[in-house]
Scaffold this motif. Structure first.
Motif: not given
Ligand SMILES: [Fe+2]
Length: 352
Positions: A204-205, A208, A233, A257-258, A286
């Motif tokens: 999910h990240d 980054k 990201h 996801h954010h 998360d």
């Molecule tokens: Fe994230």
């Protein structure tokens, strides 16, 4: 005439567990000798009642049965088997060809008829035909398993790319993946959707990778400008995954996801059901992991502070049904991904 069975089909037959039911001892012994060489396992019963008892204690891939037998006949046994396991193919072997038997057999969904006296080749051909759909289903399952392995390997490789650069993010992604999977299981979601959530959370990240490493390991709070860059990201992650055709909406999970229920999230400010359920689950997992773990700029707050965060913001930031399931997991304190996270204080135990 020999039955037209390929080597592949014969190999498949040799993996089957088969139940054979026949009351005439002479026929039973001859057929047992003939059949036992063809299958992985052959169990034999002398009437329908014995056959049913065996079926209830072992899973069989195929049942071959006589019709007219003492105690319980083959059709009564077949009716019982079909109520428990509609997909198990049943072949009826009989000297009786009265219309009633045929009609009853058709009603029961009997797969094939083979007449006595038995021609072994005819029986093998009937077995091959009646297990064909079973074989195709198994081949499809094997192909799906292989494909799932390919997806898992590809996602694992992407996750490792992050690990090389930033060990914290990788450990975080693994834990979020485990927590999200546990929540999805608690919610009773279908197995395939749970697999997608586990894999989506694992990367999910991934975006980054486009954020300067100094910003991810800074031992202080980020400036607004630095934070604005970190906030790119999800979009970067979705851009990395664009064009990769997964059977799950992985790129959208990464992108969303954010996002938050009240529209205060990023990058698109989506609200409530505009956000994928998968992303709503990953969002809670998360936050729980991020708050429970230490970060370069602060010590870990602990699982119970994370519980307070998601409970207080249930419905505003986080999906209430996801929060409810996550809190249940925390309250149960079962061994699992949540139990591994540090806990410093247990506000849920104080009855508030
Ligand atoms: Fe994230």
């Amino acid at each position: 005439m020999k039955p037209s069975i390929t080597a592949n089909e014969q190999d498949f037959l040799s993996t089957l567990k088969v139940l054979y039911v026949e009351d005439e001892q002479e026929v039973r012994e001859a057929m047992t000798h003939f059949l036992s060489r063809r299958f992985a396992r052959l169990d034999v019963a002398a009437n329908g009642q014995e056959g049913l008892a065996l079926f209830n204690s072992h899973p069989y891939d195929l049942v071959i049965t006589d019709i007219k037998m003492p105690v319980m006949d083959g059709l009564e046994m077949a009716a019982n088997i079909k109520t428990r396991s509609l997909d198990t193919p049943i072949i009826v072997v009989t000297a009786y060809n009265e219309t009633d038997y045929f009609l009853r057999a058709i009603e029961l969904g009997i797969d094939r008829y083979v007449k006595k006296p038995l021609d072994p080749n005819e029986l093998v051909e009937a077995i091959q035909k009646s297990t064909q759909s079973h074989r195709h289903r198994k081949e499809l399952e094997d192909a799906n398993k292989n494909l799932l392995n390919v997806y898992q390997t590809a996602i694992g490789a992407l996750a490792r790319a992050i690990e090389i650069r930033d060990p914290y993010t990788n450990g975080h992604q693994k834990r979020v993946s485990q927590i999200a999977e546990a929540i999805a299981l608690e919610m009773g979601l279908p197995a395939s959707q749970i697999t997608g959530i586990r894999l989506g959370a694992m990367i999910h990240d991934i975006g980054k990778i486009s954020v300067p490493i100094d910003y991810l390991t800074m031992p202080r709070k980020l400036t607004n400008l630095e934070y604005a860059l970190v906030k790119t990201h999800p979009q970067s992650g979705a851009d990395i995954l664009v064009g990769v055709e997964f059977p799950w909406p992985i790129a959208e999970m990464v992108l969303q996801h954010h996002e938050r229920m009240d529209g205060s999230g990023y990058p698109r400010g989506l609200k409530k059901e505009e956000i994928l359920l998968e992303a709503r689950i990953i969002a809670v997992a998360d936050v729980v992991d991020a708050m429970s773990s230490s970060r370069p700029y602060r010590a870990a707050l602990g699982i119970y502070m994370a519980a307070v965060e998601i409970r207080e913001n249930s419905g505003t930031l986080y999906d209430p049904s996801v929060v409810e399931c996550c809190l249940k997991l925390i309250e149960r304190g079962e061994s699992g991904p949540l139990a591994c996270l540090p806990c410093f204080q247990h506000p849920l135990a104080e009855g508030d």
